[in-house]
Design a protein around this motif. Structure first.
Motif, short mmCIF file in Angstrom:
data_model
loop_
_atom_site.label_atom_id
_atom_site.label_comp_id
_atom_site.label_asym_id
_atom_site.label_seq_id
_atom_site.Cartn_x
_atom_site.Cartn_y
_atom_site.Cartn_z
N PRO A 74 0.84 -1.31 0.07
CA PRO A 74 0.02 -0.16 -0.10
C PRO A 74 1.03 1.18 -0.13
N VAL A 75 0.58 2.02 -0.27
CA VAL A 75 0.89 3.80 -0.26
C VAL A 75 -0.13 4.30 -0.52
N LEU A 91 -2.87 8.32 -8.60
CA LEU A 91 -3.97 7.00 -8.50
C LEU A 91 -4.16 6.25 -10.11
N GLU A 92 -3.59 7.05 -11.06
CA GLU A 92 -3.56 6.55 -12.24
C GLU A 92 -2.39 5.70 -12.02
N MET A 93 -1.05 6.15 -11.13
CA MET A 93 0.17 4.94 -10.99
C MET A 93 -0.04 3.75 -10.29
N GLY A 94 -0.73 3.92 -9.59
CA GLY A 94 -1.01 3.18 -8.35
C GLY A 94 -1.20 3.04 -7.23
N ALA A 95 -1.42 4.70 -6.86
CA ALA A 95 -1.29 4.29 -5.29
C ALA A 95 -2.67 4.45 -4.35
N ASP A 96 -2.71 3.82 -3.58
CA ASP A 96 -3.72 3.79 -2.83
C ASP A 96 -4.30 5.04 -2.45
N ASP A 97 -3.93 6.58 -1.97
CA ASP A 97 -4.87 6.89 -1.97
C ASP A 97 -3.76 8.08 -1.66
N TYR A 98 -4.14 9.49 -0.80
CA TYR A 98 -3.78 10.08 -1.33
C TYR A 98 -4.04 11.50 -0.11
N LEU A 99 -2.92 12.62 0.41
CA LEU A 99 -3.58 12.90 1.60
C LEU A 99 -2.32 14.40 0.86
N SER A 100 -3.89 15.74 1.12
CA SER A 100 -3.10 16.74 0.40
C SER A 100 -2.35 17.60 1.96
N LYS A 101 -0.89 18.57 1.65
CA LYS A 101 -0.39 19.45 2.70
C LYS A 101 -0.70 20.16 2.86
N PRO A 102 -1.07 21.05 3.51
CA PRO A 102 -0.41 20.95 5.23
C PRO A 102 -1.79 19.33 5.81
N PHE A 103 -1.01 18.73 6.81
CA PHE A 103 -2.57 18.11 6.18
C PHE A 103 -2.38 17.54 8.76
N ASN A 104 -2.82 17.14 9.19
CA ASN A 104 -3.53 16.51 10.40
C ASN A 104 -2.25 14.52 10.51
N ARG A 111 -6.32 6.94 7.69
CA ARG A 111 -6.15 7.17 6.71
C ARG A 111 -5.38 5.28 6.55
N ILE A 112 -3.71 5.56 7.19
CA ILE A 112 -3.34 4.09 7.35
C ILE A 112 -4.46 3.21 7.62
N LYS A 113 -4.30 2.66 8.81
CA LYS A 113 -5.30 2.13 9.26
C LYS A 113 -6.50 1.52 8.53
N ALA A 114 -7.14 2.53 7.69
CA ALA A 114 -8.13 2.25 6.82
C ALA A 114 -7.44 0.95 5.84
N ILE A 115 -6.89 1.68 5.31
CA ILE A 115 -6.01 0.59 4.37
C ILE A 115 -5.31 -0.44 4.57
N LEU A 116 -4.70 -0.37 5.91
CA LEU A 116 -4.12 -1.73 6.39
C LEU A 116 -5.27 -2.81 6.48
N ARG A 117 -6.64 -2.33 7.51
CA ARG A 117 -7.32 -2.86 7.60
C ARG A 117 -7.98 -4.04 6.45
#
Length: 229
Positions: A74-75, A91-104, A111-117
Motif C-alpha cells: 500500500p502507498v 492514483l493512475e500510477m497505482g497509489a492507494d490513497d493521497y493526502l494534501s499538505k498541510p494535514f493533521n 487513512r493508514i489504518k483503513a488501508i491496512l484493515r
C-alpha cells in the motif's frame, strides 16, 4: 509492529510524522529522497509506504512506478494542497490513497489504518471460497486475482473494490457504498479517488468477449460488475 516507510525531504514534517507514529506504536523508517526510499524498501519490507510527490533525485511518481513494478505494498501519496493533477496522476500510477499538505497526523493515521484493515480483513462468508466470474478468478484466501488464468497485479484498494462488486454481480453499488466499503471513508464532493481506482481496475481486467466492459458505470449512481454467465 507495523513498519512504515516515509519518504519526504521536509525535515520538519518528517520529524513530526516520525514522532507521532512512533508514539502510536509504529516503526518508522525515513528516506530523504526516492532513491533512498527504494533502497530502504528492499532492505526492510515495509507494511505501508508514504511518498511525497516532490523529492530530490527521484520524485514520488517515479518512485511509485518502480515500487509498482515489484510490489503491491500500500502507498499513500502526499501532494500539494489543491494540486488535482498530482493526485490524479498518483492514483493512475497505482497509489492507494493521497493526502494534501498541510494535514493533521491523525488524518494520515486514519487513512493508514483503513488501508491496512482492508488488506488484512477476513472476507465475508467462507474465507476460502474463490469467486470465478466472467473470466475473472478472485482467490480470497491469498487475495490474488487472475484474468483468463493470468495473474493480475492489483493494489489493496483495487482488490477490495473488485471483491465488493464480485460479491454482488449484476447489482449496482453506489459510489458512497464503494467508498465506505473499499476505501474506508465517506465520499466527499471533490474526491475522485474512487473513480480513478475504478478506471485503473477496468484497464487491468479488460472487457468481456463481446467488447462490453466488465465494470459498467451507472451514471449518477455508481458501478456494476457485469456477469456474462
Amino acid at each position: 509492529m507495523v513498519k512504515l516507510l516515509l519518504a519526504d525531504d521536509d525535515a520538519r514534517l518528517s520529524d513530526l510524522i516520525k514522532d507521532y507514529f512512533t508514539g502510536e506504536g509504529y516503526e518508522v523508517i525515513h528516506a530523504w529522497n526516492g532513491r533512498e526510499a527504494l533502497e530502504l524498501m528492499a532492505a526492510n519490507m515495509p507494511d505501508i509506504v508514504i511518498l511525497d510527490v516532490m523529492m530530490p533525485e527521484l520524485d514520488g511518481f517515479e518512485t511509485l512506478k518502480q515500487i509498482r513494478n515489484k510490489s503491491a505494498v500500500p502507498v499513500i501519496m502526499l501532494t500539494a494542497k489543491g494540486d488535482d493533477i498530482d493526485r490524479i496522476l498518483g492514483l493512475e500510477m497505482g497509489a492507494d490513497d493521497y493526502l494534501s499538505k498541510p494535514f493533521n497526523p491523525r488524518e494520515l493515521l486514519a487513512r493508514i489504518k483503513a488501508i491496512l484493515r482492508r488488506a488484512s480483513q477476513e472476507p465475508e462468508g467462507d474465507p476460502t471460497a474463490d469467486i470465478d466470474l466472467s473470466g475473472v478468478l478472485l482467490r480470497r484466501k491469498d487475495r490474488t486475482v487472475y484474468l483468463q488464468g493470468e495473474l493480475v497485479e492489483l493494489t489493496t484498494s483495487e482488490y477490495t473494490l473488485l471483491e465488493c462488486m464480485l460479491m454482488v454481480p449484476g447489482q449496482v453499488l453506489t459510489k458512497q457504498e464503494l467508498s465506505e466499503k473499499a476505501l474506508g471513508r465517506k465520499l466527499t464532493m471533490y474526491d475522485r479517488s474512487l473513480d480513478m481506482h475504478i478506471s485503473n481496475l477496468r484497464k487491468k481486467i479488460g472487457n468481456l468477449e463481446n467488447g462490453d466492459p466488465r465494470i459498467k458505470t451507472v451514471r449518477g449512481v455508481g458501478y456494476i460488475f457485469v456477469s456474462s454467465e
